[in-house]
Motif scaffolding. Sequence first.
Motif, PDB file in Angstrom:
ATOM      1  N   UNK A 157     -29.358  18.379   5.731  1.00 14.45           N
ATOM      2  CA  UNK A 157     -28.482  18.891   5.924  1.00 14.45           C
ATOM      3  C   UNK A 157     -27.422  17.788   5.480  1.00 14.45           C
ATOM      4  N   UNK A 158     -26.387  18.952   4.359  1.00 16.08           N
ATOM      5  CA  UNK A 158     -25.538  18.073   3.776  1.00 16.08           C
ATOM      6  C   UNK A 158     -24.331  18.359   4.828  1.00 16.08           C
ATOM      7  N   UNK A 159     -23.699  16.762   5.618  1.00 18.60           N
ATOM      8  CA  UNK A 159     -23.172  16.032   6.523  1.00 18.60           C
ATOM      9  C   UNK A 159     -21.906  16.552   5.980  1.00 18.60           C
ATOM     10  N   UNK A 160     -21.471  16.338   5.246  1.00 16.42           N
ATOM     11  CA  UNK A 160     -20.299  16.339   4.380  1.00 16.42           C
ATOM     12  C   UNK A 160     -20.174  17.788   5.052  1.00 16.42           C
ATOM     13  N   UNK A 161     -20.592  18.909   5.055  1.00 11.55           N
ATOM     14  CA  UNK A 161     -20.122  20.682   5.197  1.00 11.55           C
ATOM     15  C   UNK A 161     -20.440  20.670   7.051  1.00 11.55           C
ATOM     16  N   UNK A 162     -21.065  19.452   7.374  1.00 11.40           N
ATOM     17  CA  UNK A 162     -20.847  19.868   9.179  1.00 11.40           C
ATOM     18  C   UNK A 162     -20.090  19.363   9.935  1.00 11.40           C
ATOM     19  N   UNK A 163     -18.899  19.817  10.818  1.00  7.12           N
ATOM     20  CA  UNK A 163     -18.073  19.515  11.707  1.00  7.12           C
ATOM     21  C   UNK A 163     -18.306  18.806  12.569  1.00  7.12           C
ATOM     22  N   UNK A 164     -17.571  17.492  12.927  1.00  5.48           N
ATOM     23  CA  UNK A 164     -18.661  17.123  13.854  1.00  5.48           C
ATOM     24  C   UNK A 164     -17.379  17.504  15.357  1.00  5.48           C
ATOM     25  N   UNK A 165     -17.959  16.958  16.456  1.00  6.50           N
ATOM     26  CA  UNK A 165     -17.561  17.624  17.604  1.00  6.50           C
ATOM     27  C   UNK A 165     -16.969  16.241  18.660  1.00  6.50           C
ATOM     28  N   UNK A 166     -17.847  15.416  18.121  1.00  4.28           N
ATOM     29  CA  UNK A 166     -17.225  13.777  18.699  1.00  4.28           C
ATOM     30  C   UNK A 166     -16.371  13.831  18.712  1.00  4.28           C
ATOM     31  N   UNK A 167     -15.963  12.459  19.845  1.00  3.60           N
ATOM     32  CA  UNK A 167     -15.099  11.882  19.413  1.00  3.60           C
ATOM     33  C   UNK A 167     -13.996  11.474  17.942  1.00  3.60           C
ATOM     34  N   UNK A 168     -12.969  11.925  17.727  1.00  6.79           N
ATOM     35  CA  UNK A 168     -12.538  11.359  16.470  1.00  6.79           C
ATOM     36  C   UNK A 168     -13.516  12.100  15.413  1.00  6.79           C
ATOM     37  N   UNK A 169     -14.181  13.400  15.604  1.00 10.56           N
ATOM     38  CA  UNK A 169     -14.745  14.089  14.429  1.00 10.56           C
ATOM     39  C   UNK A 169     -16.287  13.669  14.647  1.00 10.56           C
ATOM     40  N   UNK A 170     -16.315  12.736  15.139  1.00 13.37           N
ATOM     41  CA  UNK A 170     -17.894  12.265  15.394  1.00 13.37           C
ATOM     42  C   UNK A 170     -19.015  13.802  15.102  1.00 13.37           C
ATOM     43  N   UNK A 171     -20.128  13.164  13.906  1.00 15.03           N
ATOM     44  CA  UNK A 171     -20.798  14.938  14.049  1.00 15.03           C
ATOM     45  C   UNK A 171     -22.155  13.819  15.467  1.00 15.03           C
ATOM     46  N   UNK A 172     -22.061  15.312  15.873  1.00 13.27           N
ATOM     47  CA  UNK A 172     -23.630  14.762  16.990  1.00 13.27           C
ATOM     48  C   UNK A 172     -24.219  15.385  16.381  1.00 13.27           C
ATOM     49  N   UNK A 173     -25.841  15.304  17.513  1.00 12.67           N
ATOM     50  CA  UNK A 173     -27.202  16.094  16.631  1.00 12.67           C
ATOM     51  C   UNK A 173     -26.882  17.115  16.743  1.00 12.67           C
ATOM     52  N   UNK A 174     -26.242  17.795  18.324  1.00 14.64           N
ATOM     53  CA  UNK A 174     -26.205  19.371  18.375  1.00 14.64           C
ATOM     54  C   UNK A 174     -25.189  19.632  17.072  1.00 14.64           C
ATOM     55  N   UNK A 175     -24.206  19.037  16.906  1.00 16.27           N
ATOM     56  CA  UNK A 175     -23.534  19.532  16.082  1.00 16.27           C
ATOM     57  C   UNK A 175     -24.739  19.864  14.439  1.00 16.27           C
ATOM     58  N   UNK A 176     -25.584  19.055  14.042  1.00 15.50           N
ATOM     59  CA  UNK A 176     -26.183  19.516  12.394  1.00 15.50           C
ATOM     60  C   UNK A 176     -26.766  20.733  14.255  1.00 15.50           C
ATOM     61  N   UNK A 177     -27.631  20.489  15.085  1.00 16.47           N
ATOM     62  CA  UNK A 177     -28.293  21.973  15.225  1.00 16.47           C
ATOM     63  C   UNK A 177     -27.936  23.172  15.160  1.00 16.47           C
ATOM     64  N   UNK A 178     -26.436  22.957  15.426  1.00 19.45           N
ATOM     65  CA  UNK A 178     -25.829  24.158  15.618  1.00 19.45           C
ATOM     66  C   UNK A 178     -25.647  24.755  13.959  1.00 19.45           C
ATOM     67  N   UNK A 179     -25.144  23.694  13.214  1.00 20.44           N
ATOM     68  CA  UNK A 179     -24.747  24.410  11.735  1.00 20.44           C
ATOM     69  C   UNK A 179     -26.335  24.334  11.518  1.00 20.44           C
ATOM     70  N   UNK A 180     -27.575  24.347  11.943  1.00 16.93           N
ATOM     71  CA  UNK A 180     -28.645  24.631  11.165  1.00 16.93           C
ATOM     72  C   UNK A 180     -28.740  26.394  11.836  1.00 16.93           C
ATOM     73  N   UNK A 181     -28.424  26.046  12.972  1.00 18.36           N
ATOM     74  CA  UNK A 181     -28.491  27.391  13.522  1.00 18.36           C
ATOM     75  C   UNK A 181     -27.778  29.172  12.742  1.00 18.36           C
TER      76      UNK A 181
END
Lengths: 478, 560
Positions: free
Chosen positions: B270-294
């Motif tokens: 996964x290219x993390x620049x394509x993932x939107x972070x849902x954590x504090x200040x848009x930090x990318x969390x594990x869940x965000x990566x999982x959601x992105x993959x799904x």
Amino acid sequence: MSKEITTQVVVLGGGPGGYSAAFRAADLGLDAVIVERYNTLGGVCLNVGCIPSKALLHLAKHMEDAKHMAAEGITFAEPKIDLDKIRAHKEKVIGQLTGGLSQMAKMRKAQVVNGTGEFVSDKQLKVTDAEGNETLINFEHAIIAAGSQSIKLPFVPHDDERIWDSTAALELRFIPKRMLILGGGIIGLEMGTVYSALGAQVDVVEMTDQLIPPADKDVMKAYMKMIKSKFDNIMLNTKAAKVEAKKDAIHVTFEGDNAPDKPVKYDAVLVAVGRAPNGAKLGAENAGVKVTERGFIEVDKQLRTNVNNIFAIGDIIGQPMLAHKAVHEGHVAAEVIAGKKHFFDPKVIPSIAYTDPELAWAGLTEKEAKAQGIDYEVAVFPWSASGRAIAQGATDGMTKLLFDKHNRIIGGATVGPNAGELLGEIGLAIEMGCDAEDIALTVHAHPTLHESIGLAAEVFEGSITDLPNKKAVKKAKK
Amino acid sequence: MANLQDVLAPDVGGDEVEVIEILVSTGDEVAAEDSLITVESDKASMDIPAPFAGVVAELAVKVGDKIKEGDLLARFEAAAAEAEQEAEAEAEPAAESAAEAAAPADKQGESAPEPAASSAAGSSEIIDVVVPDIGDAGEVDVIEILVSAGDEIAAEDGLITLETDKATMDVPSPQAGVIEEVLVNTGDKVKQGSLVARLKVVSAEPKQESAPAEAAAPASAADPAPAATEQSSEPRKPPVPDHPLDKKQQTEGLAYASPAVRRLANEFGVDLTQVKGSGRKSRILKEDVQDYVKYELSRPKATAGAATAGSGGLQVIAPPQVDFSKFGEIEEVPLTRIQKISGPNLHRNWVTIPHVTQFDEADITELEAFRKQENAAQAKQKDGVKITPLVFIMKAVAKALQAYPVFNSSLHSDGEHLIMKKYIHIGIAVDTPGGLVVPVIRDVDKKGIYQLSEELLEVSARARDGKLKAQDMQGGCFSISSLGGIGGTAFTPIVNAPDVAILGVSKSEMKPKWDGQSFQPRLMLPLSLSYDHRVIDGAVAARFSVYLSSVLSDIRKLVL
């Protein structure tokens, strides 16, 4: 007598990188064999590097501290130095660690084959021990962790007893009256600190314009203020032009900005100008592994060499040559071999000079940030404003943080007693992508030295109250 | 007035690309847009066209060289062409734009032909910045405006960001200057040639003016009407779907994610620049990566080079990895260049077009009798041309395409329209040592049997020699794949998108046919017509097939 064994993973070199790789491989269910030239595991780091030098630096630090307490009202007698006992203490420290390692190797059923390894092909490694016995190891995967060794200089008579590399210096053969450290890097300064505490008059000669060249100028300024007293003469922008072993002493002729007019006589000279990788000594060509002219082996982000089943880690793949880098690389290499899709992907690899005071940094220095054209802002907390530092006489220390334009921390440096222990927080903050606010809002215990990191972030945020605040709101004049 | 002009590499869409073929040699006269060299990046191979007409005076690259944007490719002696241009430019600047090939008409007409005068003075002029060739037939969204009026920009600075179904890209400024006016807004749809902004240019160094700089920029804007249609009917070279990790180099360090999250992202590619972070200040969390993959797994993918409507992805398991050497001796042979390029195209066509194949037989007894008679007569002449059955089939297909125009159409990318073509260009699949190529014979309906025979002969020879130019393979409406010379009774050809049908021809065979009283020996030609069922109904296909057979059975119908 030759014997033959077969394994899934062979690790060439039993230093921190090598044993970590082998142990990790074993823990992931693979057969692992470690090939080690010496009788103990641990490599340079445990046997003749990081660990013994720290054992000696620990003693040096206490002698220095004791000396300084006179000013605060406590006077100790002159210390008595029993070199044999110190040596024994150092050996005990080493023995405890290497013994622990061999225990752990046994527990993991990771076989250790002693001897010098050389590739026969990309499937076979030949190990020759001191008696000339050969062992042929058939492997599926190999991890090259063969490390580095001190660079020798062509104009220095290295075979003289009084010319030392770091290994020789750690042997504590004798305490020279006058000693020269050739090279102002971390290793040289650490050994210089030890010998200075033991009573030697130590000079340092460095070709560039500062000791520990990677560090920032302001950090070095604070460092120099404290370290200066340890050394007799620090010659910057100077090089040793001639090193002659004569009967009475080693005669060294200097050239450069701060060179003495006449040759200087030394009882011992420590050559600490860097380390060179051992890539050319492994028969890598027989396996088809590419080795650069300088002896490095190039790898991808999974530590794989140009040969698919052969990996390389640690000093042999490039700078910085640090044990903690090698350990992490070793883990990744083993995990990749075990089928995990892992990459060596850290943001920072911390560096520490364990001198007195310590100097430590992680992430970008200001120099690097400038060179890379990164928009950054610096925040410094001088230890002269720290209650704890004042209490323990460490007011010359400083904590410096670098933030990018998103206020995210990209680097940091600390100078002072225990500075290296403070670095952990900075490394973690960078890896986690903390911004200044995150660090400033984290409650740091008071009074501590690590508090200075939180306070530096407050300086950046403009919420600092322990210093005059440049970012304070300007009030209209009444 | 021999005047050597440098030909520089245009934006090749990456760092460095490898030259894999040189298509011209010193002394060749080339027209603007003729292909000069073929380069191959890790994603695709492409031809680099001549930015202007001229004679190749010197080639600066060879096969195997790595080139990047701005590298010198060749020097052209452009004297003649230039003089001509100059004359024309004065008379009729607008009409000249096509010849000049450089791009949107008049302002180029000003800057290119008279370099010294306009530049030495350092005068300023306003130029239009248009959307360059964006590698996609349709319209794309403007998702960001990066500049505003009054901004001073350098050449290649991004002006606006476009988003296609495959990627986002910036439209770079062709030259340094000051933005006069931005003419698009976020959310607008633009296509190649759309006006983006007006730029006030202060011309500086005369040598830069001398041509390649501009000429290289928006390569093939030509005149919009006929060329545009032609472009849309040309299957784009497929970028091989890129691995997310390819982009990692440039974006590293920007992702706001902890080491554990970065490791997880690496495992999924996964290219993390394509993932939107849902954590504090848009930090990318594990869940965000999982959601992105799904999300990515459930989302229909834009397939490589999608030029037709409704291109969707298929979720299939990976082919099994087999170690064949366990079963016997093996050897690894690289795919040819043509195979590498056509493979993804064929794959896309096969999985995105619902194929139906209609089989039929045409009675060509009389056709063959006539053809042999003609060939015998030709053989007696000095420069007689031998005619093959294929030419008759081409003529018959042209006739059938006129009778059933739906076969001469393409599906619009909006999925709601058909593009009906008023011309009949037919692609002929030619087997070459390098692989299958499909040169196009134009205006088949307007040409005679002999003219077509000569053309076919000539183009096939060039195809086998690997000398086809990109243009030779563009603009087809319908393809014919003839295996008649080899054998077989029937096969299922794959429709060559954006065509909607293809005719497969197998080996003709003498068969007994019942004429009502007795069996007669008739020479029967097997035809396999594959078509896109989204566009063509089964009944129409059957009628087309019957009509085609009837024309082949009685070629007098060709003149009706």
